[in-house]
Motif scaffolding. Structure first.
Motif, mmCIF file in Angstrom:
data_model
loop_
_atom_site.group_PDB
_atom_site.id
_atom_site.type_symbol
_atom_site.label_atom_id
_atom_site.label_comp_id
_atom_site.label_asym_id
_atom_site.label_seq_id
_atom_site.Cartn_x
_atom_site.Cartn_y
_atom_site.Cartn_z
ATOM 1 N N PRO A 135 0.831 -1.212 0.000
ATOM 2 C CA PRO A 135 0.000 0.000 0.000
ATOM 3 C C PRO A 135 0.865 1.262 0.000
ATOM 4 O O PRO A 135 2.061 1.201 0.284
ATOM 5 N N PRO A 136 0.245 2.413 -0.281
ATOM 6 C CA PRO A 136 0.977 3.677 -0.211
ATOM 7 C C PRO A 136 1.204 4.080 1.248
ATOM 8 O O PRO A 136 0.615 3.482 2.154
ATOM 9 N N PRO A 137 2.033 5.080 1.478
ATOM 10 C CA PRO A 137 2.196 5.572 2.856
ATOM 11 C C PRO A 137 0.868 6.098 3.386
ATOM 12 O O PRO A 137 -0.009 6.482 2.600
ATOM 13 N N PRO A 138 0.690 6.115 4.710
ATOM 14 C CA PRO A 138 -0.542 6.689 5.263
ATOM 15 C C PRO A 138 -0.732 8.133 4.803
ATOM 16 O O PRO A 138 0.251 8.867 4.624
ATOM 17 N N VAL A 139 -1.983 8.520 4.613
ATOM 18 C CA VAL A 139 -2.283 9.878 4.140
ATOM 19 C C VAL A 139 -1.698 10.922 5.078
ATOM 20 O O VAL A 139 -1.154 11.952 4.639
ATOM 21 N N ASP A 140 -1.805 10.690 6.386
ATOM 22 C CA ASP A 140 -1.262 11.657 7.348
ATOM 23 C C ASP A 140 0.239 11.828 7.167
ATOM 24 O O ASP A 140 0.772 12.938 7.310
ATOM 25 N N THR A 141 0.919 10.742 6.863
ATOM 26 C CA THR A 141 2.366 10.820 6.636
ATOM 27 C C THR A 141 2.666 11.635 5.391
ATOM 28 O O THR A 141 3.584 12.478 5.389
ATOM 29 N N ILE A 142 1.897 11.406 4.331
ATOM 30 C CA ILE A 142 2.091 12.174 3.094
ATOM 31 C C ILE A 142 1.904 13.665 3.373
ATOM 32 O O ILE A 142 2.699 14.502 2.909
ATOM 33 N N LYS A 143 0.863 13.998 4.143
ATOM 34 C CA LYS A 143 0.603 15.405 4.462
ATOM 35 C C LYS A 143 1.725 16.008 5.297
ATOM 36 O O LYS A 143 2.007 17.206 5.194
#
Length: 513
Positions: free
Chosen positions: A228-236
């Protein structure tokens, strides 16, 4: 049964009424083909092998034959001097040999001792040597990296991010980068332990350049993988840092920063939108003309991923004058850059008519056709997609412009290639052009016949691929049949609603709709 991406991709071309988002080529359908060559991006794991290390060749032979049992016993010693010397010896074995004895050292039982050494806050030199040794073990195979994790090292690496000793802190960052680089499982494990904020705290104007390069590389690893991709919070959390780093003057940092953005934009439309919302796109586009080809490649990948999104997301890139960089990219001395530049444009020509017109207005049709005609085969393949996509998205006038630029001969030449997918794409493109030709269909059929295209299409009626056979047969029956009395052979209206009227004359000045 899993669906065949090739068939799904081809079906797009047979449904003019499809939503534009469906029509755009999806990354997971072209990634394997585009990425066959070894990537120029940063390695996922790095071994710390110092330049000018004090160990000479004779000493290395001695270290290679060290009795590991004695080494481990010395590493267990309560005497700090003996312990440090043993850990340092282990580190040299791991960092100075071309084929480091990683498995032998793991099997010797030294891992728990190295992890325990990370906790010796009163002996920063020991912490540094232990972190270095563990970094190099973690730079190996997935099993070797996991051995470091299972020995409990990661929480202590995170603690060392607060070390007052720069070399200890930097080595901990390096070690964490190798663990994160193993894959999404360990990446998310380290994220859950809280790596992001302390890592980002190192990005300051006065940080040493070598340290910042390591930090940026770890950020790249945090952004890797979409399954999966990185968690959305991490991307932000990461995007503001990437927005800062993209202004850096160091080329190595810039390359890693842009690779990180390319990974994030490779994760679907939601992630693309996060990147767009961060405001980084206007700063990304000028890098398409950077003097360093590795940076151009990374930037082309990142913006190319963005234009696989919605038409609105694609327009953000076009609004930054991206197409002005493409005359040079399409004639770049590096074939890989030409190929990806054509791939980028194939996603623009799969957009709306305004976006197709932007490609035309930028004077890029002749350069697409040039790549279709003279590029390496993989580049020709992308150019075939660009042409076929335009035959779906474009208006009659835009398709006429494509034909007037001389696309028919090189396009028809691809009908004799060995790639079934390219043949299908090309046949569908020719079929779409014919359907849109209306009263000018005879002019177009003459063009196809004069360049030998008709002979190639006729030969494809014997192709072993059923789809190719069907389309070739349909084209011959509808547009090249000598039986005009059969009203069913020539349709009176195309998908776009343009009727063919045999009584209309063909203008002598050229092909016009």
């Amino acid at each position: 049964m899993a669906s065949d991406p090739t068939k799904n991709r081809i079906l797009v071309f047979k449904n003019r009424g499809k939503d534009q988002d469906e029509m755009r080529r999806r990354r997971n359908e072209v990634t394997v083909e585009l990425r066959k060559n070894k990537r120029e991006e940063s390695l996922q794991k790095r071994r710390n092998v110092p330049i000018g290390d004090s160990t000479d060749e004779e000493e290395m032979v001695h270290l290679g034959s060290t009795d590991l049992k004695n080494l481990v016993e010395s590493a267990r010693s309560p005497d700090p001097t003996i312990k440090l010397a043993a850990v340092q010896k282990a580190r040299k074995m791991l960092s100075s040999d071309r084929n480091p004895p990683i498995d032998c050292l793991i099997e010797s039982g030294i891992l728990p001792i190295l992890v325990q050494s990370l906790q010796c806050h009163d002996n920063t030199q020991l912490q540094f040597e232990a972190a270095w040794a563990l970094t190099n073990i973690a730079s190996g195979t997935s099993a070797q990296t996991k051995a470091v994790v299972e020995a409990g090292a990661v929480p202590y690496f995170l603690q060392l991010l607060d070390s007052k000793q720069q070399n200890v802190c930097e080595q901990a960052v390096w070690a964490l980068g190798n663990v994160i680089g193993d894959g999404p499982g360990l990446r998310d494990y380290v994220i859950q332990l809280g790596v992001v904020q302390p890592l980002l705290s190192f990005i300051t104007p006065d940080v040493q350049i070598t340290f910042l390069r390591n930090v940026t590389w770890v950020i790249v690893n945090l952004c890797r993988s979409k399954d999966p991709p990185p968690p959305v919070d991490t991307i932000k959390q990461l995007l503001p840092a990437l927005g800062f780093l993209i202004h850096h003057t160091d080329t190595n940092i810039l390359i890693d920063t842009v690779w990180a953005l390319s990974y994030l934009t490779d994760g679907g439309n939601e992630q693309i939108q996060l990147v767009i919302d961060s405001g980084v796109v206007p700063h990304l586009i000028p890098l398409l003309s950077h003097k360093e080809p590795k940076l151009q490649t990374a930037a082309l990948r990142a913006v190319g991923n963005i234009v696989t999104g919605t038409d609105e997301q694609t327009q953000v890139v076009l609004n930054c004058d991206a197409l002005s960089h493409f005359p040079a990219l399409l004639t770049h001395q590096k074939e890989k850059i030409c190929k990806e530049a054509v791939w980028f444009l194939s996603n623009i020509t799969a957009g709306n008519k305004m976006q197709v017109q932007a490609v035309i207005d930028a004077g890029l049709l002749p350069k697409i056709i040039q790549n279709l005609s003279k590029g390496e085969f993989q580049t020709q393949k992308e150019a075939a997609w660009a042409v076929s996509n335009l035959t779906i998205s474009g208006s009659r006038e835009q398709i006429a412009q494509l034909i007037q630029e001389g696309v028919i001969p090189p396009f028809c030449n691809l009908l004799t290639c060995q790639d079934t997918q390219v043949i299908q794409v090309t046949l569908d493109g020719i079929n779409n052009m014919l359907k849109m030709a209306g009263a000018e269909v005879e002019t177009l059929t003459n063009m196809i016949e004069e360049c030998g295209g008709l002979d190639k299409i006729e030969a494809l009626q014997n192709h072993e691929n059923l789809e190719i056979y069907k389309v070739a047969y349909e084209i011959i029956e509808q547009y090249f049949s000598d039986e005009p009395e059969d009203e069913d052979i020539m349709p009176q209206a195309t998908e776009a609603g343009f009727a063919f009227d045999p009584s209309q004359s063909i203008p002598s000045e050229g092909f016009k709709f």
